[in-house]
Enzyme design. Structure first.
Site, mmCIF file in Angstrom:
data_model
loop_
_atom_site.group_PDB
_atom_site.id
_atom_site.type_symbol
_atom_site.label_atom_id
_atom_site.label_comp_id
_atom_site.label_asym_id
_atom_site.label_seq_id
_atom_site.Cartn_x
_atom_site.Cartn_y
_atom_site.Cartn_z
ATOM 1 N N ASP A 107 1.097 -1.529 0.337
ATOM 2 C CA ASP A 107 0.024 0.121 0.456
ATOM 3 C C ASP A 107 1.026 0.882 -0.198
ATOM 4 O O ASP A 107 2.175 0.977 -0.321
ATOM 5 C CB ASP A 107 -0.511 -0.061 1.458
ATOM 6 N N GLU A 147 -0.840 1.777 -5.260
ATOM 7 C CA GLU A 147 -0.359 3.182 -5.032
ATOM 8 C C GLU A 147 -1.759 3.921 -5.679
ATOM 9 O O GLU A 147 -2.114 4.961 -5.590
ATOM 10 C CB GLU A 147 1.123 3.254 -5.431
ATOM 11 N N ASP A 183 -10.315 3.501 -3.908
ATOM 12 C CA ASP A 183 -10.519 2.167 -3.398
ATOM 13 C C ASP A 183 -11.665 1.711 -3.734
ATOM 14 O O ASP A 183 -12.866 2.780 -3.994
ATOM 15 C CB ASP A 183 -10.847 2.447 -1.811
#
Ligand SMILES: *[C@@H]1O[C@H](CO)[C@@H](O)[C@H](O)[C@H]1NC(C)=O
Ligand SMILES: *[C@@H]1O[C@H](CO)[C@@H](O)[C@H](O)[C@H]1NC(C)=O
Ligand SMILES: *[C@@H]1O[C@H](CO)[C@@H](O)[C@H](O)[C@H]1NC(C)=O
Ligand SMILES: *[C@@H]1O[C@H](CO)[C@@H](O)[C@H](O)[C@H]1NC(C)=O
Ligand SMILES: *[C@@H]1O[C@H](CO)[C@@H](O)[C@H](O)[C@H]1NC(C)=O
Ligand SMILES: *[C@@H]1O[C@H](CO)[C@@H](O)[C@H](O)[C@H]1NC(C)=O
Length: 388
Positions: free
Chosen positions: A146, A181, A203
């Site tokens: 992440d 990313e 997301d």
């Protein structure tokens, strides 16, 4: 009406991909985040592994069991080795990986290319070699990496992801590398040599409009996907309840044709018959896992009627097609013109409905998908039989 010329330019063939032997086709499995967030523990991961087997999902190809954020607590003060949260993973990650492997499945973990993960657990920046070494000792097969809490560092985003790529490589263990990313630096353009997949978007959210936002952004980068490096519009929401059955069927169809990773995001211990049906159709999965590995894309948009045709080539020379009605309240026909697939209008084409697993016959010039419900699709395989 817009027309997109149907040429699959292989922009990727000039860039060498990450050479770890993994990700020949998009990864399939399960990840804890979409359903559980931080509310995870070793029991739920073990029960999930069991459920992947008992439901037949593993047999359908969903083999990675990926633990997302919140498994780690702190670093050992002398060795700096990362420690699992003792309250939720008291048996440790090596034991959990062994359990997952004993079920014939693969085990994935999560970390972050910054100082802390998104949930505030220790990040890997500056500790890449130590963390990679520990993952390899635990027999980890997959790392989702992440991008939270990364500023200020002395590195660009790309350099931070390369540091972990190289650390994973130095362990000697092939570990699938999933870069997350969020599409910030347009990773599709230059992550092929860095990772096996890269997120192109923020997301996913379990709603119709935000699911579409992700796949529409992801579509812009269609020409950069190929075996060993795929665009990732984020994980599946099927089974989490925010969309209708029809909308989830569209979600699965678009992810499959776009060669997106198929990572289940619901509680598979308690999965409904309908969700299982959407996740395990072998002909839909075969499109996603087709060895040619080229991303299907929009080939026609009718913004007035709200219909779209998505298409992509398959290794046997046929085309996967999604005839999509984006309209909110009106069932309508979606016409697939064979010229939009790069075929002559005089072509004879055999058409198969993949969700219904049924041949629909032979057609010339075009195929009309009739009465597609609002937010619905017909997913098809079209095979050229003759061209006059
Ligand atoms: C490490 O990288 C080299 C060179 O790209 C490659 O040949 C090798 O297979 C890689 N090893 C692992 C474990 O990824
Ligand atoms: C483990 O996590 C699940 C899912 O959040 C929860 O239902 C369960 O109570 C937890 N079990 C323990 C022992 O914490
Ligand atoms: C950047 O920071 C990392 C982590 O502290 C360090 O290992 C690396 O040497 C630094 N790189 C440069 C170019 O200063
Ligand atoms: C299982 O799923 C049903 C609906 O599909 C839901 O009502 C129920 O609360 C779920 N149970 C658990 C333990 O999550
Ligand atoms: C779009 O809708 C209009 C009005 O209903 C209809 O006449 C037209 O044929 C439709 N176009 C396509 C490509 O379906
Ligand atoms: C579809 O093909 C038929 C011939 O099979 C032709 O008559 C018709 O005009 C075509 N429709 C469109 C919208 O191209």
């Amino acid at each position: 009406m817009f027309f997109f010329s149907f040429v699959f330019l292989s922009l990727v063939s000039i860039i060498s991909s990450l050479d770890n032997g993994l990700g020949k086709t998009p990864q399939m499995g399960w990840n804890s985040w979409n359903h559980f967030g931080c509310r995870i523990n070793e029991t739920v991961i073990r029960e999930t592994a069991d459920a992947l087997i008992s439901t037949g999902l593993a047999k359908a190809g969903y083999t990675y069991v990926n633990v997302d954020d919140c498994w780690a607590s702190a670093r050992d003060s002398t060795t700096k080795f990362i420690q699992p949260d003792p309250s939720t993973f008291p048996s440790g990650m090596a034991a959990l990986a062994d359990y997952v492997h004993s079920r014939g499945l693969l085990f994935g973990l999560y970390s972050d290319a910054g100082y802390e993960t998104c949930a505030g657990r220790p990040g890997s920046f500056g500790y890449e070699d130590i963390d990679a070494h520990v993952y390899a000792q635990w027999k980890v097969d997959y790392l989702k990496y992440d991008n939270c809490n990364s500023r200020p560092t002395n590195c660009t985003i790309k350099e931070r992801y390369e540091r972990m790529r190289d650390a994973l490589n130095r362990t000697g263990r092939p570990i699938f590398y999933s870069a997350c990313e969020w599409g910030e630096m347009l990773p599709a353009l230059w992550f092929r040599s860095v990772a096996n997949s890269w997120r192109t978007t923020g997301d996913i959210v379990d709603t119709w409009l935000l699911m579409l936002l992700n796949i529409d952004i992801n579509n812009l980068f269609w020409s950069f996907a190929a075996p060993h490096g795929f665009n990732d519009p984020d994980m599946l929401e099927i089974g989490n309840g925010g969309m209708t059955y029809n909308e989830y069927r569209t979600h699965m169809s678009l992810w499959s044709i776009a060669k997106a990773p198929l990572l289940i995001g619901c509680d598979v211990r308690n999965i409904s018959k309908e969700s299982l049906e959407l996740l395990t159709n072998p002909e839909v999965i075969a499109v996603n896992q087709d060895p040619l590995g080229l991303q299907g894309k929009k080939v026609r948009i009718d913004p007035y009627n709200g219909t779209e045709v998505w298409a992509g080539p398959l290794v046997d020379g046929s085309m996967a097609v999604v005839a999509f009605n984006r309209n909110n309240d009106m069932s309508q026909a979606v016409v697939v013109s064979f010229s939009d697939l790069g075929w002559k209008t005089t072509s004879q084409v055999k058409v198969r409905d993949l969700w219904a697993r049924q041949d629909l016959g032979q057609f010339q010039c075009n195929y009309t998908a009739l009465n597609i419900e609002p937010h619905g699709v017909q997913m098809l395989k079209m095979t050229l039989i003759a061209s006059e």
